[in-house]
Scaffold this active site. Structure first.
Site, PDB file in Angstrom:
ATOM      1  N   GLU A 336       0.841  -1.198   0.000  1.00  0.00           N
ATOM      2  CA  GLU A 336       0.000   0.000   0.000  1.00  0.00           C
ATOM      3  C   GLU A 336       0.877   1.250   0.000  1.00  0.00           C
ATOM      4  O   GLU A 336       1.867   1.334   0.721  1.00  0.00           O
ATOM      5  CB  GLU A 336      -0.867  -0.038   1.263  1.00  0.00           C
ATOM      6  CG  GLU A 336      -1.630   1.232   1.562  1.00  0.00           C
ATOM      7  CD  GLU A 336      -2.234   1.198   2.966  1.00  0.00           C
ATOM      8  OE1 GLU A 336      -3.134   2.015   3.239  1.00  0.00           O
ATOM      9  OE2 GLU A 336      -1.817   0.353   3.791  1.00  0.00           O
ATOM     10  N   LYS A 402      -9.570   2.430  -2.512  1.00  0.00           N
ATOM     11  CA  LYS A 402      -9.981   1.840  -1.241  1.00  0.00           C
ATOM     12  C   LYS A 402     -11.368   2.335  -0.854  1.00  0.00           C
ATOM     13  O   LYS A 402     -11.652   3.537  -0.874  1.00  0.00           O
ATOM     14  CB  LYS A 402      -8.962   2.188  -0.151  1.00  0.00           C
ATOM     15  CG  LYS A 402      -9.197   1.459   1.166  1.00  0.00           C
ATOM     16  CD  LYS A 402      -8.109   1.796   2.169  1.00  0.00           C
ATOM     17  CE  LYS A 402      -8.321   1.030   3.475  1.00  0.00           C
ATOM     18  NZ  LYS A 402      -7.305   1.409   4.483  1.00  0.00           N
ATOM     19  N   CYS A 452      -5.043  -2.624   2.822  1.00  0.00           N
ATOM     20  CA  CYS A 452      -4.907  -2.476   4.265  1.00  0.00           C
ATOM     21  C   CYS A 452      -5.946  -3.309   5.001  1.00  0.00           C
ATOM     22  O   CYS A 452      -6.110  -4.493   4.724  1.00  0.00           O
ATOM     23  CB  CYS A 452      -4.991  -0.997   4.645  1.00  0.00           C
ATOM     24  SG  CYS A 452      -4.535  -0.646   6.361  1.00  0.00           S
TER      25      CYS A 452
END
Length: 581
Positions: A336, A402, A452
């Protein structure tokens, strides 16, 4: 002497009601519950096979819960157990806030305690629900009979526990970390994950624990009752006033057989469920699909305190360019925000080097960076935490934004701007991506991407697989856990990722900055892992799969529906209700 001991035991079986205004549950009861919760942290990674320890602790927790005398004491017991579990299980948040966020140590410690108290509300709610449906809260105020676990109580506890954990995983964006089912990844109940997900595994854990307590309680009560019945009782001699020889109080054999059956039934069901959990992994829910992929997972080990400084950014770009182009593979994945820049500000030499490498070697590349939307006026808005993908000999750039953002780290909840201002953490407000986004295609193998802690929300991954027109056969998670230092957070997150593989029947690839970079097969087994806090590349062959597990097809609906129905039945027809009538 024997008579006095047996008289005392009789009083234990049928205790008198506590005096009015007295405290029926002492303060140390809650202290013990908090200690059991703290011990439960040892059930989770990195403890190997911690699921067995968790089962023992849940047996104790439910037995301890049955000592409560009201819904309030039950709720406090659940809260104490939860607080002990959470304050010891997510203490690494202190590391993030203090060492990397720059928050003063007392404030960071206070924030951790307050957050743990908030999380403890959910096991408190579960315990209170159980008490209302099958505990002492259902009994009359003047009922002096000792509480004995029942079938209603066992199923109500499992259902209330699952509802509490599901609410914790969904309320206020959700925080399902340390959901009890995660410790069962290597435990006896892991086989239920493809059927009902992590909350279903937690439901099964609570049920098995309650059934074992039910069986033990009934067995011990029967043994003690029989001992009292068979003990000699002093009787008055005829007209003499002296004690004669004792005569045992005889009981029919059918009575003993009935009690034995009542004890054996819950024990037998608990053992059958454990056996089913151990055997279910033999069932195949998905099948191999498409050719295996060669993958390279990169771990740059960039220091968090330098990541967003100019020197750190330049070092990251140079480092990852060299690691990406060192060797070809069907799929190459960075962590990430490996490139902590806006994609539009990517250095041209870096972008050209990646494009040439992809086209010349046939390698597909996924790299983390910051996304943004360009308005007609030429302004960049709606920054996103994104993964960008390059496909060989294609001008199209894949992008995943995300969706499930981290509170305080990626967005600021209403009214908490002051809290974020206490920390020196950049990138505090991001825009959200769509809940379901298209997969990244690697040689005809669709790959589902998340970033994540998105992989701690199993229902969202199941929804992506369920609703995508081209369901992915491989899961990929890119994350940066450097915020939490060298703590148990790394192993806990890997354990969570393994649960996602069990739920979906798909392999999971994890590319992280500091660890744990790993390859997980479709059965939830770690087949390769890099040492934490090292620079390295993990190379592997990964076989994608196709097909849906029952959990992918129905999500959490199954365990929620079953739990609500059982709670309603327990409330309507429980023993307390019948006694009151």
């Amino acid at each position: 002497m024997a008579a006095s001991i047996l008289s005392c035991l009789r009083r234990c079986l049928t205790p008198a009601a506590p005096p009015e205004g007295s405290c029926a549950v002492r303060w140390w009861h809650y202290l013990v519950a908090a200690g059991a919760g703290a011990l439960n942290t040892l059930s989770f990674a990195p403890t190997p096979h911690g699921g067995w320890l968790e089962l023992v602790l849940f047996v104790f927790f439910f037995a301890w819960l049955t000592r409560t005398t009201s819904w309030k004491s039950a709720a406090l017991t659940g809260a104490a157990f939860g607080f002990g579990n959470f304050v010891t299980g997510v203490w690494w948040l202190y590391v993030s806030m203090h060492f990397f966020g720059g928050m003063a140590a007392p404030l960071a410690g206070a924030a951790l305690v307050l957050f743990s108290l908030y999380l403890a509300l959910y096991p408190a709610l579960a315990a209170a629900l159980w008490s209302f449906c099958a505990g002492h809260a259902r009994q009359r105020a003047d009922d002096t009979q000792p509480f004995a676990p029942t079938w209603h109580g066992s199923f109500a506890f499992a259902s209330a526990w699952a509802i509490g954990e599901w609410l914790r995983g969904t309320m206020f964006t959700g925080f399902p970390w340390l959901a009890s089912g995660y410790a069962q990844v290597d435990g006896p109940l892991a086989g239920f994950a493809p059927l009902a997900g992590v909350y279903g595994v937690g439901w099964m854990l609570a049920l098995v624990a309650a059934l074992l307590v039910q069986a033990l309680t009934q067995a011990l009560t029967q043994a003690l009752t029989q001992a009292l019945a068979d003990a000699p009782h002093p009787t008055s001699g005829s007209g003499s006033g002296s004690e004669t020889s004792a005569t045992p109080a005889l009981r029919p054999r059918s009575y003993s057989c009935s009690c034995l059956a009542h004890s054996a039934a819950p024990a037998g069901l608990a053992l059958a469920l454990i056996a089913a959990g151990l055997l279910l992994p033999l069932v195949t829910w998905t099948v191999p699909a498409n050719v295996p992929l060669s993958v390279r997972l990169l771990q740059g080990n960039m220091k968090q305190e330098m990541k967003f400084e100019q020197a750190g950014m330049l070092a990251a770009i140079d480092n990852y360019q060299r690691m990406i182009t060192a060797q070809p593979a069907d799929l190459i994945v960075t962590p990430e925000t490996a490139i902590p820049l806006l994609a539009q500000n990517m250095p041209e030499p870096f972008a050209l080097a990646l494009r040439r490498f992809a086209d010349s070697t046939g390698s597909s590349i996924l790299f983390g960076a910051i996304g943004g939307t360009l308005t007609p006026e030429g302004q960049l808005v709606d920054y996103t935490n994104s993964l960008f993908g390059l496909t060989p000999n294609s001008g199209e750039i894949y992008r995943y934004d995300k969706h499930h953002l981290v509170p305080f780290g990626e967005f600021v909840p209403w009214g908490f701007r002051w809290f974020v201002d206490l920390m020196n953490i950049p990138l505090g407000d991001f825009a959200r991506g769509a809940p379901v986004q298209r997969p990244f295609l690697v040689h005809n193998q669709p790959v589902a991407v998340d970033i994540c802690y998105e992989d701690i929300f199993g229902e969202e991954i199941a929804r992506t697989l369920r609703e995508s027109p081209t369901p992915a056969g491989v899961l990929v998670n890119a994350t940066n856990l450097a915020w939490f230092g060298n703590t148990i957070a790394l192993d806990q997150h890997l354990q969570i990722a393994r649960m996602r593989s069990l739920e979906t029947g798909r392999p999971m690839l994890r590319a992280t900055n500091t660890g744990a970079t790993a390859v997980i097969d479709a059965q939830g087994k770690v087949t390769g892992r890099l040492p934490a806090f090292t620079v390295g590349v993990l190379e592997a062959q990964v076989q994608g799969t196709s097909g849906n597990t029952p959990y992918v097809s129905s999500g959490n609906n199954t365990v929620l529906a079953v739990s609500l129905v059982l709670l309603a039945l327990g409330f309507a027809f429980g023993p307390g209700r019948r006694r009151g009538k």
